[in-house]
Design an enzyme around this catalytic site. Structure first.
Site, mmCIF file in Angstrom:
data_model
loop_
_atom_site.group_PDB
_atom_site.id
_atom_site.type_symbol
_atom_site.label_atom_id
_atom_site.label_comp_id
_atom_site.label_asym_id
_atom_site.label_seq_id
_atom_site.Cartn_x
_atom_site.Cartn_y
_atom_site.Cartn_z
ATOM 1 N N LYS A 193 7.860 0.187 6.578
ATOM 2 C CA LYS A 193 6.991 -0.678 7.380
ATOM 3 C C LYS A 193 7.794 -1.775 8.083
ATOM 4 C CE LYS A 193 4.225 -1.830 3.894
ATOM 5 N NZ LYS A 193 4.797 -1.067 2.759
ATOM 6 N N ARG A 248 -3.877 -5.307 1.518
ATOM 7 C CA ARG A 248 -3.402 -4.463 0.422
ATOM 8 C C ARG A 248 -4.497 -4.171 -0.592
ATOM 9 N NH1 ARG A 248 2.428 -5.875 0.578
ATOM 10 N NH2 ARG A 248 3.609 -4.629 -0.900
ATOM 11 N N ARG A 296 17.752 -0.102 -1.031
ATOM 12 C CA ARG A 296 17.453 -1.413 -0.453
ATOM 13 C C ARG A 296 17.811 -2.536 -1.423
ATOM 14 N NH1 ARG A 296 11.388 -2.439 1.669
ATOM 15 N NH2 ARG A 296 10.971 -2.975 -0.494
ATOM 16 N N ARG A 333 16.759 -7.640 -3.493
ATOM 17 C CA ARG A 333 15.421 -7.958 -4.006
ATOM 18 C C ARG A 333 15.291 -7.480 -5.439
ATOM 19 N NH1 ARG A 333 10.769 -6.160 0.122
ATOM 20 N NH2 ARG A 333 9.629 -6.177 -1.847
ATOM 21 N N ARG A 389 4.696 -1.163 -8.880
ATOM 22 C CA ARG A 389 4.276 -1.407 -7.488
ATOM 23 C C ARG A 389 3.615 -0.156 -6.910
ATOM 24 N NH1 ARG A 389 9.672 -3.087 -5.022
ATOM 25 N NH2 ARG A 389 8.573 -3.362 -3.057
HETATM 26 P P1 AMP Z 1 6.436 -6.434 0.265
HETATM 27 O O1 AMP Z 1 7.583 -7.191 0.851
HETATM 28 O O2 AMP Z 1 5.349 -6.153 1.277
HETATM 29 O O3 AMP Z 1 6.867 -5.212 -0.491
HETATM 30 O O4 AMP Z 1 5.753 -7.404 -0.810
HETATM 31 C C1 AMP Z 1 6.444 -7.825 -1.963
HETATM 32 C C2 AMP Z 1 5.466 -8.312 -3.011
HETATM 33 O O5 AMP Z 1 4.725 -9.445 -2.500
HETATM 34 C C3 AMP Z 1 4.385 -7.320 -3.403
HETATM 35 O O6 AMP Z 1 4.833 -6.402 -4.395
HETATM 36 C C4 AMP Z 1 3.283 -8.238 -3.915
HETATM 37 O O7 AMP Z 1 3.583 -8.728 -5.203
HETATM 38 C C5 AMP Z 1 3.377 -9.419 -2.957
HETATM 39 N N1 AMP Z 1 2.502 -9.206 -1.765
HETATM 40 C C6 AMP Z 1 2.894 -8.944 -0.497
HETATM 41 N N2 AMP Z 1 1.833 -8.773 0.308
HETATM 42 C C7 AMP Z 1 0.731 -8.927 -0.475
HETATM 43 C C8 AMP Z 1 -0.679 -8.842 -0.251
HETATM 44 N N3 AMP Z 1 -1.188 -8.542 0.965
HETATM 45 N N4 AMP Z 1 -1.500 -9.064 -1.301
HETATM 46 C C9 AMP Z 1 -1.030 -9.360 -2.516
HETATM 47 N N5 AMP Z 1 0.282 -9.415 -2.827
HETATM 48 C C10 AMP Z 1 1.158 -9.212 -1.815
#
Ligand code: AMP
Length: 195
Positions: free
Chosen positions: A14, A89, A128, A134, A146
């Protein structure tokens, strides 16, 4: 104003594909994950709470990310639209997004969903972790959590957006060579021309 969502499981690509889309269409990229990592880096109270949940592979509360998104919508100028990455999400977030956009006289333009097989996801996230450092990518048990969270809480959105006639799928696997990103990017570009 256009409101696109780039959708898919963790590691679908994404963020990678968002970069090209925002340039091609003059969009503001909103990644809730990046916004949360910025809060963590700044050591804010919100960041401290978010860190615990993120490092357990769980989601932060809906209201937190909904507030972040609304603020960015209201404060961004000079763009033709937005590209939401990692939001919504959960079903409540999708409903809240419709409400927020209703207040702005807008609606979700289209959902671009990247599909990738689970074994590819695991490989990509492990790769990654080495590049971006991360912690939530480095630990297989966090990754598994996740992905479980994705299946339970995020996947139901596919039906929601299908029913709304807004859901468009793109094969997110472009092969293992360095051209893979371009291959998928070109598929997305072709879809965008039809929207
Ligand atoms: P990402 O970078 O999109 O993979 O997000 C990393 C982490 O941030 C996720 O595993 C969640 O813990 C949190 N997170 C990101 N976006 C959301 C969302 N829309 N709702 C809830 N938690 C989020």
């Amino acid at each position: 104003m256009k409101y696109y969502i780039i959708f898919g499981p963790p590691g679908a690509g994404k963020g990678t594909h968002a970069k090209r889309l925002v340039e091609d269409y003059n969009l503001k990229h909103i990644s809730t994950g990046e916004l949360l990592r910025a809060e963590i880096a700044a050591g804010t109270p919100l960041g401290l709470k978010a860190k615990e949940l993120i490092s357990a592979g769980q989601l932060v509360p809906d209201e937190v990310v909904e507030g972040m998104i609304e603020t960015v919508f209201k404060t961004t100028k000079g763009v033709d639209g937005f590209l939401l990455d990692g939001f919504p999400r959960t079903m409540p977030q999708a409903v809240a997004l419709d409400e927020i956009l209703g207040k702005l006289s807008g609606e979700v333009t289209a959902v671009i969903s990247l599909t990738v097989a689970e074994d590819v996801i695991y490989r990509r996230l492990a790769g990654r972790a080495k590049i971006e450092g991360r912690a939530d990518d480095a630990d297989p048990s966090i990754i598994a959590n996740r992905i479980k969270t994705y299946h339970l809480q995020t996947e139901p959105l596919i039906d929601f957006y299908k029913k709304a006639g807004k859901y468009h799928e793109v094969d997110g696997y472009g092969g293992e060579s360095s051209d893979g990103i371009k291959v998928v990017g070109d598929r997305i570009a072709a879809l965008m021309k039809t929207l």
